[in-house]
Design an enzyme around this catalytic site. Structure first.
Site, PDB file in Angstrom:
ATOM      1  N   GLY A 250       0.987  -1.295   0.028  1.00 15.09           N
ATOM      2  CA  GLY A 250       0.087  -0.112  -0.001  1.00 15.09           C
ATOM      3  C   GLY A 250       0.693   1.354   0.056  1.00 15.09           C
ATOM      4  O   GLY A 250       0.658   2.197  -0.814  1.00 15.09           O
ATOM      5  N   ASP A 251       2.044   1.229   0.688  1.00 16.35           N
ATOM      6  CA  ASP A 251       2.901   2.499   0.774  1.00 16.35           C
ATOM      7  C   ASP A 251       3.388   2.651  -0.619  1.00 16.35           C
ATOM      8  O   ASP A 251       3.563   3.657  -0.924  1.00 16.35           O
ATOM      9  CB  ASP A 251       4.105   2.161   1.678  1.00 16.35           C
ATOM     10  CG  ASP A 251       3.322   1.777   3.204  1.00 16.35           C
ATOM     11  OD1 ASP A 251       2.323   2.395   3.398  1.00 16.35           O
ATOM     12  OD2 ASP A 251       4.315   1.037   3.888  1.00 16.35           O
TER      13      ASP A 251
END
Length: 300
Positions: A250-251
């Site tokens: 996600g990052d």
């Protein structure tokens, strides 16, 4: 300049084993460690995409020293505040039949320490980008990111928030440029645990109505959905390849989206590059490297 804020960075200790059995001594077959924290992960992927950033936040103890040295080894600029007490957290990632995590709490951050960070943030200028990512220290309060955003109001700064729960909701009134909840976080916010694509879109639009300019929702193996400020809905899929790692995907998506938007000013391309970065990390042992990212981008 892009600034990433990781208030509670970590050393991530990853252990691999054939099987994990509770209540007995388990032995690893392989292990490695990484410098962790959502904002730091964003900085790393930005560096792979050729974009400079400065990592801000707090470090403490011998683990904090290793975090700062690790960033230096990765040629990522940092300007952390060293805390006198405590130690930066260690997160344990167990990879056996399934993936499990044990995340540490990290050090306490006092009022004076927070003011020192806010003084650094006050120096941001028009045209800068700030990414607020991850959990806040245990005694900092759910309004911490909101307080940071309010300090920046009146400046032409792109603000990105990647956190969960009340901490995220408190930021909406500051009209962040981008927020990125995942499906579980979105479900928790709206107490909707059986959500189809139409439900995701509905919830994302409600977040926009409450102040978010763009809402990027990562859907795991089903790709991502972007409700954009231009009024359109953008969708992206995923590649079929063996998933080796979900930590940091996600990052990586956040970093790719930021880089894509800054490069071309186009939501579609930003989502495509963000998806490529998220996929590339999922297909890597750790965070994705440049070659893997562009290989995946070419195949999306």
């Amino acid at each position: 300049m892009i600034y990433t804020v990781t208030l509670n960075p970590s050393v991530d200790y990853v252990v691999h084993m054939n099987k994990f059995v509770s209540g007995v001594t388990n032995r690893t077959k392989d292990e490695e460690y990484y410098i962790g924290g959502k904002g730091i992960n964003v900085s790393y992927i930005l560096a792979q995409l050729g974009m400079e950033s400065t990592a801000l936040g707090f470090t403490a103890g011998f683990t904090g020293e290793e975090i700062e040295k690790g960033l230096e080894r990765m040629n990522i600029r940092s300007d952390f505040i060293r805390l006198e007490n405590g130690m930066s957290r260690i997160n344990i990632k167990i990879k056996a039949e399934t993936e499990s995590e044990i995340n540490g709490q990290g050090p306490s951050v006092g009022r004076e320490d927070m003011e020192r960070l806010l003084s650094k943030i006050d120096r941001l200028c028009d045209g800068d980008v700030i990414v607020l990512a991850g959990s806040v220290p245990k005694n900092a309060g759910d309004d911490t990111y909101e307080r940071i955003l309010r300090r920046l109001q009146g400046k032409n700064i792109m603000t990105v928030v990647d956190t969960a729960g009340q901490s995220l909701l408190n930021c909406l009134s500051c009209r962040p440029f981008l927020i990125k909840p995942n499906l579980l976080e979105l479900s928790d916010i709206f107490c909707m645990y059986e959500m189809n694509v139409q439900g995701v879109e509905l919830c994302a639009r409600r977040l926009m109505k409450n102040g978010a300019q763009n809402v990027l929702v990562s859907l795991g193996g089903n790709g991502a959905l972007l409700c954009a400020a231009d009024g359109r809905i953008y969708r992206s899929g995923t590649l079929k390849e063996k998933v080796l790692n979900t930590v940091g995907s996600g990052d990586s998506m956040v970093a790719g989206f930021i880089a894509g938007y800054l490069q071309q000013g186009d939501f579609g391309y930003a989502l495509r590059l963000g998806t490529a970065c998220g996929n590339a990390t999922a297909f890597s042992k750790g965070l994705a490297e440049k070659e893997k990212i562009y290989d995946v981008l070419a195949r999306l």
